[in-house]
Design a protein around this motif. Sequence first.
Motif, PDB file in Angstrom:
ATOM      1  N   GLY A  68       5.648   0.579 -11.092  1.00  0.00           N
ATOM      2  CA  GLY A  68       4.558   0.060 -10.265  1.00  0.00           C
ATOM      3  C   GLY A  68       3.556  -0.621 -11.182  1.00  0.00           C
ATOM      4  N   HIS A  80      -1.892   1.705   3.286  1.00  0.00           N
ATOM      5  CA  HIS A  80      -2.413   0.377   3.644  1.00  0.00           C
ATOM      6  C   HIS A  80      -2.076   0.033   5.095  1.00  0.00           C
ATOM      7  N   MET A 126       7.218  -4.991   0.069  1.00  0.00           N
ATOM      8  CA  MET A 126       6.943  -3.570  -0.176  1.00  0.00           C
ATOM      9  C   MET A 126       5.823  -3.137   0.759  1.00  0.00           C
ATOM     10  N   TYR A 167       5.022   8.877  -7.698  1.00  0.00           N
ATOM     11  CA  TYR A 167       4.328   8.132  -8.761  1.00  0.00           C
ATOM     12  C   TYR A 167       3.667   9.169  -9.661  1.00  0.00           C
ATOM     13  N   GLU A 215       3.851  -5.993  -2.839  1.00  0.00           N
ATOM     14  CA  GLU A 215       3.193  -4.973  -2.013  1.00  0.00           C
ATOM     15  C   GLU A 215       2.132  -5.574  -1.093  1.00  0.00           C
ATOM     16  N   GLU A 219       2.918   8.278  -3.133  1.00  0.00           N
ATOM     17  CA  GLU A 219       1.907   7.795  -4.077  1.00  0.00           C
ATOM     18  C   GLU A 219       0.579   8.494  -3.776  1.00  0.00           C
ATOM     19  N   GLY A 225      -0.478  -2.818 -11.066  1.00  0.00           N
ATOM     20  CA  GLY A 225      -1.578  -3.572 -10.479  1.00  0.00           C
ATOM     21  C   GLY A 225      -2.030  -4.538 -11.570  1.00  0.00           C
ATOM     22  N   HIS A 243       6.108   2.897  -0.190  1.00  0.00           N
ATOM     23  CA  HIS A 243       5.183   3.922  -0.684  1.00  0.00           C
ATOM     24  C   HIS A 243       4.691   4.769   0.480  1.00  0.00           C
TER      25      HIS A 243
HETATM   26  O1  LIG Z   1      -0.981   1.165  -3.324  1.00  0.00           O
HETATM   27  C1  LIG Z   1      -1.390   0.753  -4.375  1.00  0.00           C
HETATM   28  C2  LIG Z   1      -2.840   0.563  -4.617  1.00  0.00           C
HETATM   29  O2  LIG Z   1      -3.608   0.991  -3.560  1.00  0.00           O
HETATM   30  C3  LIG Z   1      -0.408   0.369  -5.456  1.00  0.00           C
HETATM   31  O3  LIG Z   1       0.865   0.773  -5.085  1.00  0.00           O
HETATM   32  C4  LIG Z   1      -0.639   0.914  -6.840  1.00  0.00           C
HETATM   33  O4  LIG Z   1      -1.532   1.971  -6.861  1.00  0.00           O
HETATM   34  C5  LIG Z   1      -1.070  -0.128  -7.822  1.00  0.00           C
HETATM   35  O5  LIG Z   1      -0.199  -1.226  -7.760  1.00  0.00           O
HETATM   36  C6  LIG Z   1      -1.129   0.392  -9.263  1.00  0.00           C
HETATM   37  O6  LIG Z   1       0.153   0.717  -9.727  1.00  0.00           O
END
Ligand SMILES: O=C(CO)[C@H](O)[C@H](O)[C@H](O)CO
Length: 289
Positions: free
Chosen positions: A65, A186, A181, A6, A150, A244, A67, A209
């Motif tokens: 990507g 996370h 995703m 990213y 995600e 990322e 948000g 990711h």
């Molecule tokens: O893991 C994420 C946020 O913690 C996401 O992949 C991106 O940062 C977010 O969607 C912004 O593109």
Amino acid sequence: MKHGIYYSYWEHEWSAKFGPYVEKVAKLGFDVIEVAAHHINEYSDADLAAIKQSAKDNGIILTAGIGPSKTKNLSSPDADVRKAGKAFFEQTLANVAKLDIKSIGGALHSYWPVDYSQPVDKVGDRARGVEGIHGIADFANNLGINLCIEVLNRFENHVLNTAAEGVAFVKDVGKPNVKVMLDTFHMNIEEDSFGDAIRTAGPLLGHFHTGESNRRVPGKGRIPWHEIGLALREINYTGAVVMEPFVKTGGTIGSDIRVWRDLTDGADEAKMDEDARNSLAFSRFVLGG
Ligand SMILES: O=C(CO)[C@H](O)[C@H](O)[C@H](O)CO
Ligand SMILES: [Mn+2]
């Protein structure tokens, strides 16, 4: 398996122009660059055509990507916000397609990061999120784009926190171009087992990711990469693995990601590049591809 990064690794703002990074990322040896779609509607057709050509010339695949902001939330209880969200996504997807992008990932079903100063309605948000994604899935499919939903940790979103919740959501949507995703940052907070989570997603895994538990580049921390690599091989994952990393303080990226200390160890751009290159070699070795 294709490996990517990213471009926001090097930036402070989601609005930062991504065009110049295509060549840089290719020179570092990546197959894929992930770009932020937050502001893609501000790019001209000529800009997008030039970036598409640069990707072709450099042998690079682009992924997107995003948000989504609270005002574009497909799961909002406010019908006008849902309508604005749908219009935003249609415009965004149309522009994303101009870059030959086949995959967009993030909290497409909701917004990000969630404002927890207000009470949340997980059941209602999930139901409206399923409907919202269902409502844009065919539009995306006609452009050849997969929507990758995600799964995020509890501090950033409440709707989907585990691979099992992601799978159930995607099955409820029931569209072939809507996928799960996962993100190791996370997963490290929410999953009992990295391997089991990946196996739970199985054939529905559309995008992946990677990052350490503090979002340094893969290989600098204590995420169980070997276990993750074995599970990805077990499910025959052939999609993109996009690192990322978020290591810089400042700007909307530093604030949304909550980077409150310099995780670059004072690196200049050359050292940042070297870290990315080394992490790519590590990722190819341990995850495959
Ligand atoms: O893991 C994420 C946020 O913690 C996401 O992949 C991106 O940062 C977010 O969607 C912004 O593109
Ligand atoms: Mn992520």
